[in-house]
Design a protein around this motif. Structure first.
Motif, PDB file in Angstrom:
ATOM      1  N   PRO A 142      83.264   5.598  41.638  1.00 56.23           N
ATOM      2  CA  PRO A 142      82.376   4.839  41.118  1.00 56.23           C
ATOM      3  C   PRO A 142      80.972   5.255  40.706  1.00 56.23           C
ATOM      4  O   PRO A 142      80.643   5.986  41.658  1.00 56.23           O
ATOM      5  CB  PRO A 142      82.533   3.451  41.922  1.00 56.23           C
ATOM      6  N   PRO A 143      80.038   4.910  39.823  1.00 56.92           N
ATOM      7  CA  PRO A 143      78.839   5.452  39.636  1.00 56.92           C
ATOM      8  C   PRO A 143      77.821   5.509  40.848  1.00 56.92           C
ATOM      9  O   PRO A 143      77.130   6.267  40.848  1.00 56.92           O
ATOM     10  CB  PRO A 143      78.276   4.625  38.573  1.00 56.92           C
ATOM     11  N   LEU A 144      77.977   4.316  41.688  1.00 67.53           N
ATOM     12  CA  LEU A 144      77.156   4.196  42.807  1.00 67.53           C
ATOM     13  C   LEU A 144      77.362   5.554  43.941  1.00 67.53           C
ATOM     14  O   LEU A 144      76.573   5.661  44.853  1.00 67.53           O
ATOM     15  CB  LEU A 144      77.387   2.924  43.337  1.00 67.53           C
ATOM     16  N   GLN A 145      78.402   6.131  43.844  1.00 66.47           N
ATOM     17  CA  GLN A 145      78.837   7.142  44.703  1.00 66.47           C
ATOM     18  C   GLN A 145      78.702   8.449  44.176  1.00 66.47           C
ATOM     19  O   GLN A 145      78.988   9.469  44.698  1.00 66.47           O
ATOM     20  CB  GLN A 145      80.041   7.120  45.187  1.00 66.47           C
ATOM     21  N   GLN A 146      78.279   8.589  42.652  1.00 66.81           N
ATOM     22  CA  GLN A 146      78.148   9.888  42.157  1.00 66.81           C
ATOM     23  C   GLN A 146      76.489  10.392  42.246  1.00 66.81           C
ATOM     24  O   GLN A 146      75.468   9.472  42.266  1.00 66.81           O
ATOM     25  CB  GLN A 146      78.301   9.695  40.668  1.00 66.81           C
ATOM     26  N   PRO A 147      76.487  11.617  42.202  1.00 69.46           N
ATOM     27  CA  PRO A 147      75.244  12.172  42.587  1.00 69.46           C
ATOM     28  C   PRO A 147      74.253  12.107  41.299  1.00 69.46           C
ATOM     29  O   PRO A 147      74.782  12.888  40.311  1.00 69.46           O
ATOM     30  CB  PRO A 147      75.367  13.599  43.053  1.00 69.46           C
ATOM     31  N   ILE A 148      73.083  11.576  41.390  1.00 67.27           N
ATOM     32  CA  ILE A 148      72.311  11.542  40.183  1.00 67.27           C
ATOM     33  C   ILE A 148      71.878  13.036  39.502  1.00 67.27           C
ATOM     34  O   ILE A 148      71.760  13.052  38.287  1.00 67.27           O
ATOM     35  CB  ILE A 148      71.047  10.548  40.266  1.00 67.27           C
ATOM     36  N   GLY A 149      71.700  13.712  40.557  1.00 65.76           N
ATOM     37  CA  GLY A 149      71.270  15.212  40.272  1.00 65.76           C
ATOM     38  C   GLY A 149      72.199  15.933  39.246  1.00 65.76           C
ATOM     39  O   GLY A 149      72.018  16.566  38.246  1.00 65.76           O
ATOM     40  N   PHE A 150      73.545  15.717  39.609  1.00 67.20           N
ATOM     41  CA  PHE A 150      74.470  16.134  38.881  1.00 67.20           C
ATOM     42  C   PHE A 150      74.472  15.606  37.437  1.00 67.20           C
ATOM     43  O   PHE A 150      74.691  16.540  36.324  1.00 67.20           O
ATOM     44  CB  PHE A 150      76.085  15.725  39.403  1.00 67.20           C
ATOM     45  N   TRP A 151      74.310  14.403  37.173  1.00 68.40           N
ATOM     46  CA  TRP A 151      74.394  13.701  35.729  1.00 68.40           C
ATOM     47  C   TRP A 151      73.153  14.141  35.307  1.00 68.40           C
ATOM     48  O   TRP A 151      73.148  14.169  33.923  1.00 68.40           O
ATOM     49  CB  TRP A 151      74.561  12.365  35.895  1.00 68.40           C
ATOM     50  N   THR A 152      71.841  14.259  35.864  1.00 69.07           N
ATOM     51  CA  THR A 152      70.641  14.391  35.172  1.00 69.07           C
ATOM     52  C   THR A 152      70.603  15.906  34.488  1.00 69.07           C
ATOM     53  O   THR A 152      70.434  16.118  33.639  1.00 69.07           O
ATOM     54  CB  THR A 152      69.491  14.337  35.757  1.00 69.07           C
TER      55      THR A 152
END
Length: 143
Positions: A3-13
């Protein structure tokens, strides 16, 4: 996928930045402008009376190294888009025309990136990324 809340923001940015840069560079290349040349032409569109080279380097600096920006300035001069006189860089008529073409591309790219994203969601995303940078001790700004 988690789920999005468990994913790293650094990866997606990082992935978003890579995808945006690749698409932007490709589309600008279609109109014979490199991304660093775009930054130069864009700054000169904002500073119609001219801009000092050091000011240009400081303003564009967060995007690339001084060497890349200096090369883009030299390339824009050799293409007849920019003139250097008395320590100031100014856009030529050809440079203003090339900027207009590239600006159209940038507007198209922005519309493409913003498909299905409301102004409120876009603004929130920018604010969250700015806050994230500050939270980890970073310091970023955009002209």
């Amino acid at each position: 996928m988690q789920p999005p809340l468990q994913q790293p923001i650094g990866f997606w940015t990082a992935r978003a930045g890579e995808a945006i840069r690749t698409r932007t560079q490709s589309r600008l290349a279609d109109v014979a402008v490199s991304q660093p040349e775009w930054w130069v032409l864009h700054q000169l569109s904002l500073h119609t009376a001219g801009m000092g080279e050091r000011e240009m380097l400081a303003t564009i600096g967060p995007n690339a190294t001084d060497e890349i920006i200096a090369q883009a300035i030299d390339d824009a001069i050799s293409k007849g888009w920019v003139e250097r006189a008395d320590g100031a860089l100014t856009s030529t008529a050809a440079g203003r025309e090339r900027f207009a073409v590239a600006a159209d591309v940038q507007r198209e790219l922005n519309a493409e990136r913003r498909q299905g994203i409301s102004d409120a969601d876009y603004a929130t995303t920018i604010e969250v990324l700015q806050r994230t940078i500050r939270n980890v001790g970073g310091d970023a700004w955009h002209w």
